[in-house]
Design a protein around this motif. Structure first.
Motif, mmCIF file in Angstrom:
data_model
loop_
_atom_site.group_PDB
_atom_site.id
_atom_site.type_symbol
_atom_site.label_atom_id
_atom_site.label_comp_id
_atom_site.label_asym_id
_atom_site.label_seq_id
_atom_site.Cartn_x
_atom_site.Cartn_y
_atom_site.Cartn_z
ATOM 1 N N ASP A 249 32.898 52.842 44.529
ATOM 2 C CA ASP A 249 33.197 52.534 45.927
ATOM 3 C C ASP A 249 32.581 53.610 46.817
ATOM 4 O O ASP A 249 31.968 54.557 46.337
ATOM 5 C CB ASP A 249 34.713 52.447 46.172
ATOM 6 N N GLY A 250 32.746 53.432 48.132
ATOM 7 C CA GLY A 250 32.262 54.427 49.087
ATOM 8 C C GLY A 250 30.903 54.094 49.664
ATOM 9 O O GLY A 250 30.205 53.187 49.208
ATOM 10 N N LEU A 251 30.522 54.850 50.664
ATOM 11 C CA LEU A 251 29.254 54.663 51.352
ATOM 12 C C LEU A 251 28.091 55.149 50.480
ATOM 13 O O LEU A 251 28.165 56.208 49.866
ATOM 14 C CB LEU A 251 29.275 55.439 52.671
ATOM 15 N N ILE A 252 27.034 54.357 50.415
ATOM 16 C CA ILE A 252 25.836 54.736 49.667
ATOM 17 C C ILE A 252 24.804 55.346 50.604
ATOM 18 O O ILE A 252 24.263 56.421 50.354
ATOM 19 C CB ILE A 252 25.239 53.512 48.942
ATOM 20 N N VAL A 253 24.541 54.664 51.710
ATOM 21 C CA VAL A 253 23.568 55.131 52.697
ATOM 22 C C VAL A 253 23.834 54.372 53.989
ATOM 23 O O VAL A 253 24.413 53.276 53.971
ATOM 24 C CB VAL A 253 22.120 54.878 52.204
ATOM 25 N N TYR A 254 23.451 54.961 55.104
ATOM 26 C CA TYR A 254 23.463 54.190 56.349
ATOM 27 C C TYR A 254 22.168 54.437 57.091
ATOM 28 O O TYR A 254 21.524 55.480 56.937
ATOM 29 C CB TYR A 254 24.698 54.477 57.204
ATOM 30 N N ILE A 255 21.760 53.433 57.852
ATOM 31 C CA ILE A 255 20.543 53.554 58.645
ATOM 32 C C ILE A 255 20.914 53.502 60.119
ATOM 33 O O ILE A 255 21.818 52.779 60.516
ATOM 34 C CB ILE A 255 19.504 52.461 58.287
ATOM 35 N N GLN A 256 20.227 54.314 60.908
ATOM 36 C CA GLN A 256 20.514 54.411 62.334
ATOM 37 C C GLN A 256 19.208 54.290 63.106
ATOM 38 O O GLN A 256 18.273 55.059 62.898
ATOM 39 C CB GLN A 256 21.175 55.756 62.647
ATOM 40 N N GLY A 257 19.160 53.290 63.994
ATOM 41 C CA GLY A 257 17.974 53.078 64.806
ATOM 42 C C GLY A 257 18.099 53.728 66.159
ATOM 43 O O GLY A 257 18.884 54.658 66.368
ATOM 44 N N LYS A 258 17.333 53.230 67.126
ATOM 45 C CA LYS A 258 17.309 53.810 68.463
ATOM 46 C C LYS A 258 18.662 53.681 69.153
ATOM 47 O O LYS A 258 19.143 54.605 69.788
ATOM 48 C CB LYS A 258 16.226 53.116 69.294
ATOM 49 N N SER A 259 19.290 52.527 68.999
ATOM 50 C CA SER A 259 20.580 52.284 69.639
ATOM 51 C C SER A 259 21.725 52.779 68.751
ATOM 52 O O SER A 259 21.673 52.660 67.523
ATOM 53 C CB SER A 259 20.750 50.786 69.919
ATOM 54 N N GLN A 260 22.746 53.335 69.366
ATOM 55 C CA GLN A 260 23.913 53.809 68.608
ATOM 56 C C GLN A 260 24.650 52.651 67.944
ATOM 57 O O GLN A 260 25.358 52.844 66.956
ATOM 58 C CB GLN A 260 24.866 54.560 69.540
ATOM 59 N N THR A 261 24.483 51.460 68.495
ATOM 60 C CA THR A 261 25.163 50.284 67.929
ATOM 61 C C THR A 261 24.374 49.664 66.782
ATOM 62 O O THR A 261 24.816 48.682 66.184
ATOM 63 C CB THR A 261 25.382 49.220 69.027
ATOM 64 N N ARG A 263 23.650 51.049 63.936
ATOM 65 C CA ARG A 263 23.965 51.611 62.615
ATOM 66 C C ARG A 263 24.378 50.507 61.645
ATOM 67 O O ARG A 263 25.139 49.605 61.967
ATOM 68 C CB ARG A 263 25.081 52.646 62.733
ATOM 69 N N LYS A 264 23.859 50.616 60.422
ATOM 70 C CA LYS A 264 24.221 49.666 59.367
ATOM 71 C C LYS A 264 24.590 50.438 58.112
ATOM 72 O O LYS A 264 23.833 51.294 57.649
ATOM 73 C CB LYS A 264 23.060 48.713 59.069
ATOM 74 N N ASP A 265 25.778 50.152 57.583
ATOM 75 C CA ASP A 265 26.282 50.839 56.395
ATOM 76 C C ASP A 265 26.057 49.995 55.142
ATOM 77 O O ASP A 265 26.195 48.766 55.171
ATOM 78 C CB ASP A 265 27.780 51.120 56.530
ATOM 79 N N TYR A 266 25.730 50.679 54.054
ATOM 80 C CA TYR A 266 25.606 50.028 52.745
ATOM 81 C C TYR A 266 26.606 50.707 51.811
ATOM 82 O O TYR A 266 26.544 51.921 51.602
ATOM 83 C CB TYR A 266 24.187 50.160 52.206
ATOM 84 N N LYS A 267 27.516 49.928 51.258
ATOM 85 C CA LYS A 267 28.615 50.488 50.467
ATOM 86 C C LYS A 267 28.598 49.988 49.029
ATOM 87 O O LYS A 267 28.060 48.927 48.722
ATOM 88 C CB LYS A 267 29.956 50.130 51.127
ATOM 89 N N ALA A 268 29.220 50.777 48.170
ATOM 90 C CA ALA A 268 29.353 50.410 46.764
ATOM 91 C C ALA A 268 30.607 49.571 46.571
ATOM 92 O O ALA A 268 31.557 49.654 47.349
ATOM 93 C CB ALA A 268 29.428 51.660 45.895
ATOM 94 N N SER A 269 30.584 48.767 45.536
ATOM 95 C CA SER A 269 31.756 47.955 45.188
ATOM 96 C C SER A 269 31.971 48.017 43.679
ATOM 97 O O SER A 269 31.010 48.161 42.911
ATOM 98 C CB SER A 269 31.560 46.503 45.636
ATOM 99 N N LYS A 270 33.214 47.933 43.285
ATOM 100 C CA LYS A 270 33.547 48.031 41.866
ATOM 101 C C LYS A 270 33.048 46.797 41.123
ATOM 102 O O LYS A 270 33.260 45.670 41.554
ATOM 103 C CB LYS A 270 35.062 48.171 41.701
ATOM 104 N N GLN A 271 32.374 47.038 39.977
ATOM 105 C CA GLN A 271 31.834 45.942 39.177
ATOM 106 C C GLN A 271 32.136 46.191 37.708
ATOM 107 O O GLN A 271 32.358 47.329 37.290
ATOM 108 C CB GLN A 271 30.317 45.831 39.372
ATOM 109 N N SER A 272 32.088 45.132 36.935
ATOM 110 C CA SER A 272 32.390 45.268 35.509
ATOM 111 C C SER A 272 31.342 46.100 34.780
ATOM 112 O O SER A 272 31.618 46.745 33.777
ATOM 113 C CB SER A 272 32.473 43.877 34.862
#
Length: 424
Positions: A249-261, A263-272
């Motif tokens: 779980d938790g944040l893997i990486v986020y990307i931030q462009g010119k606008s503060q809005t 931002r896009k987060d990429y998160k981990a998820s529990k898998q078998s």
């Protein structure tokens, strides 16, 4: 005399006023710069010494505009755009190298493992001074790529300056088909798996999971050495999925462009299929982009020990935008940030344990290693040969370990991580 001075001052004031008015007009009228461009375009068409089509002038203008932004933004004509798409999803012809621009100089980010460039001795950080005798000084990145790529079986001559050399050398490299197989693995010891990712393409995560699954059929997985050295990067979604393989779980990486809005987060998820065993990650100056995302995520989550040398520092996000005529542009639209908010751009990932690579000595070359099985009239083992079945499987790994001091350290550390954690 007095009147002349006043007249000169009056003319100066009027001139400044006109200049300010012109600047304000440009600021207020968004089409004013386009009018200037149209004027220059017309002048070139009417008076330039050679005939150049309007399409060529426009294409070159777009190339120049994007090239001035940063080393990674570029315009791709239809043919180049098609080649770019093939390089992440199929097979293409070339020498197998990732390049970038550094202060106007063409630099090797990383040669892809087992490709003509790798076998020719090209290394991360090398400068490419000439391509087939033509200086690279005024070439754009995309033009350089186009000149280096070519028909399979045909050679390209590159004049290279190694970082540890004072004199450039010219190497002739025969182009070949560059398959996009991105995962290699080898058993380093019973239960300890070495996984080498050469780049991040459409199939990387699938190949990684397949390698893990096949290994765990016959072995209890005790630890993984993940080798990202000289991996020039690739697809963002594959970097996220590879990281997710080792994170629950938790944040893997986020990307931030010119606008503060933006931002896009990429998160981990529990898998078998999550891998929970001890993990050591190898990086160096040739680890770039997607490789740095994986290393940064695992480092910030304290999931793996990062060893080797500081990575390349390519932390910008390029968006590929197709255009109606079949061409496209690659535009830098954001920056990568690790879970703890560290920017990768121009900084790279610093290893937890810095271990410079040591070039193997001649006596360390596997060709000079003699074992019992190499002696004439040696006694056979119960298996019918000089080695056990287990040793036969790891023979390639033994040679790798002899020649790679960073890999030897990684194996020792991954074995000791459980003990180290207990002591902490």
């Amino acid at each position: 005399m007095r009147f002349a001075r006043w007249l000169a001052l009056f003319v100066l004031v009027i001139t400044l006023a006109i200049s300010v008015t012109s600047i304000k007009a440009d600021e207020e009228d968004p089409f004013a710069p386009l009018k200037r461009f149209s004027q220059v375009l017309g002048l070139v068409e009417d008076y330039y010494v050679k005939d150049i089509s309007r399409k060529e002038l426009i294409d070159d203008s777009i190339k120049g505009m994007l090239q001035q932004l940063d080393p990674h933004s570029a315009y791709m004509p239809p043919e180049e755009f098609k080649e770019m798409q093939q390089s992440t999803s199929g097979e293409f012809s070339g020498i197998g190298i990732e390049i970038s621009m550094d202060n106007g100089r063409l630099i090797v980010v990383s040669p892809i493992e087992d490709t003509p460039a790798d076998k020719a001795g090209l290394r991360s950080g090398d400068f490419i001074i000439e391509i087939n005798g033509e200086s690279t000084q005024d070439l754009s990145l995309m033009d350089a790529v186009k000149k280096i790529r070519g028909p399979k079986g045909k050679a390209v001559n590159l004049t290279i300056l190694h970082t540890d050399s004072q004199k450039p050398e010219t190497v002739s490299i025969v182009r070949d088909s560059i398959p996009i197989h991105s995962v290699k693995n080898e058993s380093l010891d019973d239960g300890y798996l070495y996984v080498r990712l050469t780049r991040f393409n459409d199939n990387t995560t699938e190949e990684l999971h397949k390698a893990l699954k096949e290994y765990t059929k016959d072995h209890q997985l005790k630890g993984v050495v993940l080798d990202l050295r000289n991996n020039p990067g690739g697809l963002l979604n594959q970097a996220v999925k590879v990281s997710d393989t080792f994170l629950e779980d938790g944040l893997i990486v986020y990307i931030q462009g010119k606008s503060q809005t933006s931002r896009k987060d990429y998160k981990a998820s529990k898998q078998s299929g999550d891998v929970k065993t001890p993990l050591v990650v190898l990086i160096n100056a040739g680890s770039a982009s997607a490789s740095e995302i994986v290393a940064g995520a695992l480092q910030d989550h304290h999931r793996g020990l990062i060893i080797g040398e500081r990575s390349f520092g390519k932390g910008s996000v390029q968006t590929v935008i197709p255009l109606p005529d079949g061409s496209g542009i690659k535009l830098t639209t954001a920056l990568y940030y690790t879970p703890n908010g560290r920017s990768i751009q121009a900084e790279g990932i610093k290893p937890d344990l810095s271990i410079p690579f040591e070039k193997p000595k001649e006596q360390d070359d596997p060709r000079f290693i003699i074992r019992e099985q190499d002696l004439s009239r040696h006694l056979e083992s119960a298996n019918g040969n000089g080695t056990s079945a287990k040793d036969k499987i790891s023979e390639k790994a033994a040679k790798m370990l002899v020649r790679d001091n960073q890999l030897r350290m990684a194996l020792e550390l991954v074995k000791q991580l459980p003990t180290i954690k207990k002591l902490q």
